[in-house]
Design a protein around this motif. Structure first.
Motif, PDB file in Angstrom:
ATOM      1  N   GLY A  87      -3.322   8.313  -6.316  1.00  0.00           N
ATOM      2  CA  GLY A  87      -3.700   9.299  -5.311  1.00  0.00           C
ATOM      3  C   GLY A  87      -3.324  10.721  -5.648  1.00  0.00           C
ATOM      4  O   GLY A  87      -3.427  11.609  -4.811  1.00  0.00           O
ATOM      5  N   GLY A  88      -2.842  10.957  -6.876  1.00  0.00           N
ATOM      6  CA  GLY A  88      -2.516  12.321  -7.291  1.00  0.00           C
ATOM      7  C   GLY A  88      -1.120  12.793  -6.933  1.00  0.00           C
ATOM      8  O   GLY A  88      -0.773  13.936  -7.199  1.00  0.00           O
ATOM      9  N   SER A 139       4.028  -0.220  -9.099  1.00  0.00           N
ATOM     10  CA  SER A 139       2.617  -0.439  -9.454  1.00  0.00           C
ATOM     11  C   SER A 139       1.761   0.795  -9.202  1.00  0.00           C
ATOM     12  O   SER A 139       0.616   0.847  -9.645  1.00  0.00           O
ATOM     13  CB  SER A 139       2.049  -1.642  -8.704  1.00  0.00           C
ATOM     14  N   ALA A 140       2.305   1.813  -8.513  1.00  0.00           N
ATOM     15  CA  ALA A 140       1.555   3.040  -8.252  1.00  0.00           C
ATOM     16  C   ALA A 140       1.735   4.080  -9.354  1.00  0.00           C
ATOM     17  O   ALA A 140       1.062   5.109  -9.359  1.00  0.00           O
ATOM     18  CB  ALA A 140       1.976   3.643  -6.910  1.00  0.00           C
ATOM     19  N   ILE A 141       2.637   3.821 -10.319  1.00  0.00           N
ATOM     20  CA  ILE A 141       2.877   4.779 -11.400  1.00  0.00           C
ATOM     21  C   ILE A 141       1.696   4.730 -12.365  1.00  0.00           C
ATOM     22  O   ILE A 141       1.379   3.682 -12.920  1.00  0.00           O
ATOM     23  CB  ILE A 141       4.195   4.481 -12.142  1.00  0.00           C
ATOM     24  N   ARG A 142       1.050   5.879 -12.550  1.00  0.00           N
ATOM     25  CA  ARG A 142      -0.087   5.979 -13.468  1.00  0.00           C
ATOM     26  C   ARG A 142       0.319   6.585 -14.806  1.00  0.00           C
ATOM     27  O   ARG A 142      -0.195   6.223 -15.847  1.00  0.00           O
ATOM     28  CB  ARG A 142      -1.216   6.823 -12.846  1.00  0.00           C
ATOM     29  N   ARG A 199       0.814  -1.224   0.000  1.00  0.00           N
ATOM     30  CA  ARG A 199       0.000   0.000   0.000  1.00  0.00           C
ATOM     31  C   ARG A 199       0.845   1.271   0.000  1.00  0.00           C
ATOM     32  O   ARG A 199       0.312   2.375  -0.109  1.00  0.00           O
ATOM     33  CB  ARG A 199      -0.943  -0.001   1.204  1.00  0.00           C
ATOM     34  N   VAL A 200       2.162   1.129   0.107  1.00  0.00           N
ATOM     35  CA  VAL A 200       3.049   2.294   0.061  1.00  0.00           C
ATOM     36  C   VAL A 200       3.123   2.764  -1.387  1.00  0.00           C
ATOM     37  O   VAL A 200       3.482   2.002  -2.276  1.00  0.00           O
ATOM     38  CB  VAL A 200       4.454   1.953   0.599  1.00  0.00           C
ATOM     39  N   VAL A 201       2.736   4.013  -1.626  1.00  0.00           N
ATOM     40  CA  VAL A 201       2.785   4.604  -2.965  1.00  0.00           C
ATOM     41  C   VAL A 201       4.183   5.133  -3.235  1.00  0.00           C
ATOM     42  O   VAL A 201       4.752   4.915  -4.300  1.00  0.00           O
ATOM     43  CB  VAL A 201       1.730   5.739  -3.084  1.00  0.00           C
ATOM     44  N   ALA A 202       4.743   5.838  -2.245  1.00  0.00           N
ATOM     45  CA  ALA A 202       6.070   6.442  -2.392  1.00  0.00           C
ATOM     46  C   ALA A 202       6.629   6.766  -1.019  1.00  0.00           C
ATOM     47  O   ALA A 202       5.902   6.772  -0.025  1.00  0.00           O
ATOM     48  CB  ALA A 202       5.991   7.707  -3.241  1.00  0.00           C
ATOM     49  N   ALA A 203       7.911   7.058  -0.991  1.00  0.00           N
ATOM     50  CA  ALA A 203       8.574   7.541   0.221  1.00  0.00           C
ATOM     51  C   ALA A 203       9.527   8.645  -0.211  1.00  0.00           C
ATOM     52  O   ALA A 203      10.128   8.569  -1.283  1.00  0.00           O
ATOM     53  CB  ALA A 203       9.326   6.419   0.920  1.00  0.00           C
ATOM     54  N   GLU A 204       9.616   9.667   0.625  1.00  0.00           N
ATOM     55  CA  GLU A 204      10.519  10.773   0.326  1.00  0.00           C
ATOM     56  C   GLU A 204      11.335  11.117   1.560  1.00  0.00           C
ATOM     57  O   GLU A 204      10.827  11.057   2.674  1.00  0.00           O
ATOM     58  CB  GLU A 204       9.730  12.013  -0.112  1.00  0.00           C
ATOM     59  N   ASP A 213      -1.513   4.460   0.465  1.00  0.00           N
ATOM     60  CA  ASP A 213      -2.865   4.420  -0.089  1.00  0.00           C
ATOM     61  C   ASP A 213      -3.795   3.851   0.977  1.00  0.00           C
ATOM     62  O   ASP A 213      -3.701   2.675   1.329  1.00  0.00           O
ATOM     63  CB  ASP A 213      -2.872   3.550  -1.347  1.00  0.00           C
ATOM     64  N   GLU A 214      -4.644   4.719   1.509  1.00  0.00           N
ATOM     65  CA  GLU A 214      -5.578   4.331   2.560  1.00  0.00           C
ATOM     66  C   GLU A 214      -6.973   4.764   2.145  1.00  0.00           C
ATOM     67  O   GLU A 214      -7.133   5.495   1.172  1.00  0.00           O
ATOM     68  CB  GLU A 214      -5.191   4.997   3.883  1.00  0.00           C
TER      69      GLU A 214
END
Length: 142
Positions: A122-123, A103-106, A49-54, A65-66
């Motif tokens: 998630g934008g 997998s979160a790359i749109r 569920r992790v989209v990204a980390a910075e 993603d929640e």
């Protein structure tokens, strides 16, 4: 116009620094879930569920993603430590201060100097470095 030239030179310098940052070896099997500190409890996060980390100024933020969208969680571990424990088949360092779930790359939007701006679930948007953009294209077979 001088600003554009300065921006391009700065971007090239940052890419050079980014290419010099080695990817740390994984420290054991990839983690599937971990905990982050909530307001008054520990929250269990599935790695998928992790989209990204910075990482910015010594602070690592996880974007998860929640229900209701992507939420930011501050964590006590470094981006390097996180990268070393996540599945390298599913996650990729796209910049010295950003890691994304593939997998979160749109969308991959062509950006300046051979880079891509990545539109994520998630934008969220993250800009990949030039070298990592090439690697990302190869990994996604584009």
């Amino acid at each position: 116009e001088d600003g554009d030239d300065t921006d391009a030179r700065l971007a090239d310098l940052l890419d050079t620094l980014d290419e010099a940052v080695p990817t740390p070896p994984a420290g054991g099997p990839p983690i599937e879930r971990f905990t982050v500190q909530g307001r008054d409890r520990l929250v269990v996060i599935e790695a998928s569920r992790v989209v990204a980390a910075e990482g910015q100024d010594g602070i690592t933020s996880l974007y998860v993603d929640e229900a209701g969208g992507v939420h930011r969680h501050l964590v006590s571990f470094t981006l390097d430590a996180l990268e070393g424990r996540l599945d390298p088949e599913r996650f990729m360092r796209v910049h010295r201060n950003a890691l994304v779930n593939l997998s979160a790359i749109r969308e991959m939007i062509p950006w300046f100097s051979g880079r891509y701006k990545l539109a994520l679930a998630g934008g969220m948007e993250v800009t990949a470095s030039r070298a990592r953009s090439r690697e990302l294209r190869a990994r996604l077979s584009l």
